[in-house]
Design an enzyme around this catalytic site. Structure first.
Site, short mmCIF file in Angstrom:
data_model
loop_
_atom_site.label_atom_id
_atom_site.label_comp_id
_atom_site.label_asym_id
_atom_site.label_seq_id
_atom_site.Cartn_x
_atom_site.Cartn_y
_atom_site.Cartn_z
N SER A 1 0.84 -1.19 0.00
CA SER A 1 0.00 0.00 0.00
C SER A 1 0.88 1.24 0.00
O SER A 1 2.06 1.19 0.37
CB SER A 1 -0.88 0.00 1.26
OG SER A 1 -1.55 1.23 1.44
N TYR B 1 -3.00 -0.63 10.06
CA TYR B 1 -2.91 -1.01 8.65
C TYR B 1 -1.51 -0.74 8.10
O TYR B 1 -0.92 -1.58 7.40
CB TYR B 1 -3.96 -0.23 7.86
CG TYR B 1 -4.06 -0.59 6.39
CD1 TYR B 1 -4.73 -1.75 6.00
CD2 TYR B 1 -3.51 0.23 5.42
CE1 TYR B 1 -4.86 -2.08 4.65
CE2 TYR B 1 -3.62 -0.10 4.08
CZ TYR B 1 -4.29 -1.25 3.70
OH TYR B 1 -4.40 -1.58 2.36
#
Length: 254
Positions: free
Chosen positions: A140, A153
């Site tokens: 990400s 995350y």
């Protein structure tokens, strides 16, 4: 040169919808056989069925070692080999670190980091037998830079970045390449809350499409990227390039 995946067999996790579905569809269009895995059985079965004989669906919990073994066995039973793994499955939530629930942190780490770790272990033997392969870990933008509210995350995605580099070192002698892809905001169920495809936080000013990620993943899966391993490739509209200026002074170039 056009990407060609003819003859390759790929396993794509989290492929019932979103980026995983786009990756599986493109792989099949480029000539690969694809095993789609997910915990969303109805959606996964439907997606695989739409791809015809080139695809199979397997219910797969990426946090479970035995489930990984079953998914790899299914790929080999159906198509005789395994050349590509795309560790795409993930869960997403945001919270300031001081307000994060430790149980939610653990769940995110299990799916987004332990899952890919188990996947690398599960496919290495099958790829060695073929003389090599390609593993693509979907990290990400939050694995390249700190983003507010992404403590849990981001920790998992930074960890996946480190896992990628280490696996590239350890598996390179077996002809197995390992790379990470770092999407920014992409138009999937995870970003539906934005309610728009405009994204002023990126230089390109918009949210990306799943197919734009899939094209990069297909390149990494193909022999066209044969000397590329341990790389970190952002597909985020330029968001991780640096902080966007609020104003551009008059009379200056941008």
């Amino acid at each position: 040169m056009p990407v060609d995946l003819t003859g390759k067999v790929a396993l794509v996790t989290g492929a019932a919808r979103g980026m995983g579905e786009a990756e599986a569809r493109l792989f099949a269009a480029l000539g690969a056989k694809v095993v789609l895995t997910d915990v969303l059985e109805a959606e996964g079965e439907e997606t695989a069925a739409s791809l015809g004989a080139a695809a199979r669906f397997v219910r797969h919990d990426v946090t479970d070692d035995e489930s990984w073994a079953a998914a790899v066995a299914a790929a080999r039973d159906a198509f005789g080999r395994l050349d590509v793994l795309v560790n795409n499955a993930a869960i997403y939530s945001t919270s300031p670190i001081t307000e994060e629930d430790p149980a939610r942190l653990e769940a995110i780490l299990r799916v987004n980091l332990i899952g890919p770790f188990l996947g690398v272990r599960a496919v290495a033997g099958a790829m060695r037998e073929n003389g090599g392969g390609s593993i693509v870990n979907i990290s990400s933008q939050a694995g390249l830079q700190g983003i507010w509210g992404h403590g849990a995350y981001g920790a998992a995605k930074w960890g996946l970045r480190g896992l990628t580099r280490t696996a590239a070192l350890e598996l390179g002698a077996d002809g197995i390449r390992v790379n990470s892809v770092h999407p920014g905001a992409i138009a999937t169920a995870m970003t539906a809350h934005l309610g728009t495809k405009e994204h002023p936080g990126t230089p390109l000013g918009r949210v990306g499409e799943p197919e734009e990620v899939a094209r990069l993943v297909a390149f990494l899966a193909s022999d066209e990227s044969s000397y590329l391993s341990g790389a970190e490739l952002a597909v985020d509209g330029g968001a991780s390039a640096g902080r966007m200026p609020l104003l551009t002074p008059k009379g200056t170039d941008t």
